[in-house]
Motif scaffolding. Structure first.
Motif, PDB file in Angstrom:
ATOM      1  N   SER A  51       0.793  -1.221   0.000  1.00 28.46           N
ATOM      2  CA  SER A  51       0.000   0.000   0.000  1.00 28.46           C
ATOM      3  C   SER A  51       0.830   1.279   0.000  1.00 28.46           C
ATOM      4  O   SER A  51       0.291   2.348   0.229  1.00 28.46           O
ATOM      5  CB  SER A  51      -0.910   0.021   1.225  1.00 28.46           C
ATOM      6  OG  SER A  51      -0.141   0.116   2.406  1.00 28.46           O
ATOM      7  N   GLU A  52       2.120   1.210  -0.293  1.00 31.79           N
ATOM      8  CA  GLU A  52       2.919   2.427  -0.348  1.00 31.79           C
ATOM      9  C   GLU A  52       2.414   3.320  -1.459  1.00 31.79           C
ATOM     10  O   GLU A  52       2.030   2.859  -2.526  1.00 31.79           O
ATOM     11  CB  GLU A  52       4.394   2.096  -0.593  1.00 31.79           C
ATOM     12  CG  GLU A  52       5.137   1.753   0.655  1.00 31.79           C
ATOM     13  CD  GLU A  52       6.628   1.640   0.414  1.00 31.79           C
ATOM     14  OE1 GLU A  52       7.122   2.124  -0.624  1.00 31.79           O
ATOM     15  OE2 GLU A  52       7.290   1.061   1.273  1.00 31.79           O
ATOM     16  N   ARG A  53       2.419   4.597  -1.161  1.00 33.18           N
ATOM     17  CA  ARG A  53       1.960   5.556  -2.163  1.00 33.18           C
ATOM     18  C   ARG A  53       2.937   5.604  -3.324  1.00 33.18           C
ATOM     19  O   ARG A  53       4.145   5.566  -3.146  1.00 33.18           O
ATOM     20  CB  ARG A  53       1.859   6.946  -1.562  1.00 33.18           C
ATOM     21  CG  ARG A  53       0.745   7.090  -0.600  1.00 33.18           C
ATOM     22  CD  ARG A  53       0.651   8.514  -0.147  1.00 33.18           C
ATOM     23  NE  ARG A  53      -0.508   8.673   0.712  1.00 33.18           N
ATOM     24  CZ  ARG A  53      -0.873   9.794   1.232  1.00 33.18           C
ATOM     25  NH1 ARG A  53      -0.173  10.884   0.995  1.00 33.18           N
ATOM     26  NH2 ARG A  53      -1.928   9.865   2.006  1.00 33.18           N
ATOM     27  N   LYS A  54       2.378   5.691  -4.468  1.00 29.72           N
ATOM     28  CA  LYS A  54       3.213   5.832  -5.655  1.00 29.72           C
ATOM     29  C   LYS A  54       3.610   7.294  -5.763  1.00 29.72           C
ATOM     30  O   LYS A  54       2.803   8.189  -5.588  1.00 29.72           O
ATOM     31  CB  LYS A  54       2.452   5.411  -6.919  1.00 29.72           C
ATOM     32  CG  LYS A  54       1.895   4.010  -6.845  1.00 29.72           C
ATOM     33  CD  LYS A  54       3.005   3.006  -6.815  1.00 29.72           C
ATOM     34  CE  LYS A  54       2.402   1.602  -6.801  1.00 29.72           C
ATOM     35  NZ  LYS A  54       3.162   0.647  -6.128  1.00 29.72           N
ATOM     36  N   LYS A  55       4.880   7.525  -6.028  1.00 37.12           N
ATOM     37  CA  LYS A  55       5.340   8.893  -6.162  1.00 37.12           C
ATOM     38  C   LYS A  55       4.839   9.459  -7.482  1.00 37.12           C
ATOM     39  O   LYS A  55       4.889   8.803  -8.513  1.00 37.12           O
ATOM     40  CB  LYS A  55       6.862   8.947  -6.100  1.00 37.12           C
ATOM     41  CG  LYS A  55       7.382   8.563  -4.751  1.00 37.12           C
ATOM     42  CD  LYS A  55       8.856   8.801  -4.646  1.00 37.12           C
ATOM     43  CE  LYS A  55       9.285   8.432  -3.241  1.00 37.12           C
ATOM     44  NZ  LYS A  55      10.660   8.792  -2.992  1.00 37.12           N
ATOM     45  N   ARG A  56       4.355  10.676  -7.369  1.00 39.47           N
ATOM     46  CA  ARG A  56       3.891  11.341  -8.579  1.00 39.47           C
ATOM     47  C   ARG A  56       5.094  11.711  -9.433  1.00 39.47           C
ATOM     48  O   ARG A  56       6.139  12.091  -8.899  1.00 39.47           O
ATOM     49  CB  ARG A  56       3.112  12.609  -8.220  1.00 39.47           C
ATOM     50  CG  ARG A  56       1.753  12.302  -7.624  1.00 39.47           C
ATOM     51  CD  ARG A  56       1.012  13.577  -7.343  1.00 39.47           C
ATOM     52  NE  ARG A  56       1.483  14.084  -6.051  1.00 39.47           N
ATOM     53  CZ  ARG A  56       1.472  15.349  -5.690  1.00 39.47           C
ATOM     54  NH1 ARG A  56       1.036  16.262  -6.505  1.00 39.47           N
ATOM     55  NH2 ARG A  56       1.917  15.706  -4.510  1.00 39.47           N
TER      56      ARG A  56
END
Length: 119
Positions: A51-56
């Motif tokens: 569930s780590e946020r994907k870097k924009r």
């Protein structure tokens, strides 16, 4: 069997587990808690990895980043511009850094934008 093997086999027959004690439940409970804690740790680590946020993706140009900062509220825009100045113009940021916490008229956002965009 040889005499030594017979003695060894006879010695093994005498090995017995101790009788059950009144605290066997405590050992079972601690083993269960340990296994459950380990399983919870594994599940938490797997969940965190998944569930780590994907870097924009970064905006391509400095002008695009400055334009995107204009959509933020004033305080956040000032912070974003200071981050851009620090990342892209570290010498200018170093010169400005001493006066960041002093009250001064240099807090004007347009002047800060010009400092970021100036080569």
């Amino acid at each position: 069997m040889k005499h030594g093997d017979e003695a060894l086999a006879a010695g093994l027959l005498d090995i017995h587990l101790p009788p059950a004690s009144s605290f066997d439940w405590l050992a079972d409970l601690s083993a269960t808690v340990s296994v459950a804690a380990f399983a919870a740790l594994v599940v938490a680590l797997v969940f965190r990895a998944v569930s780590e946020r994907k870097k924009r993706p970064a905006l391509t140009s400095l002008q695009d980043q400055v334009a995107a900062s204009k959509m933020l509220p004033t305080g956040e825009q000032r912070t974003a511009l200071l981050h851009l100045l620090k990342r892209h113009r570290p010498k200018r940021f170093a010169g400005l850094q001493a006066s960041l916490y002093k009250p001064s008229p240099d807090r004007d956002l347009e002047r800060l934008i010009q400092k970021v965009l100036r080569d």
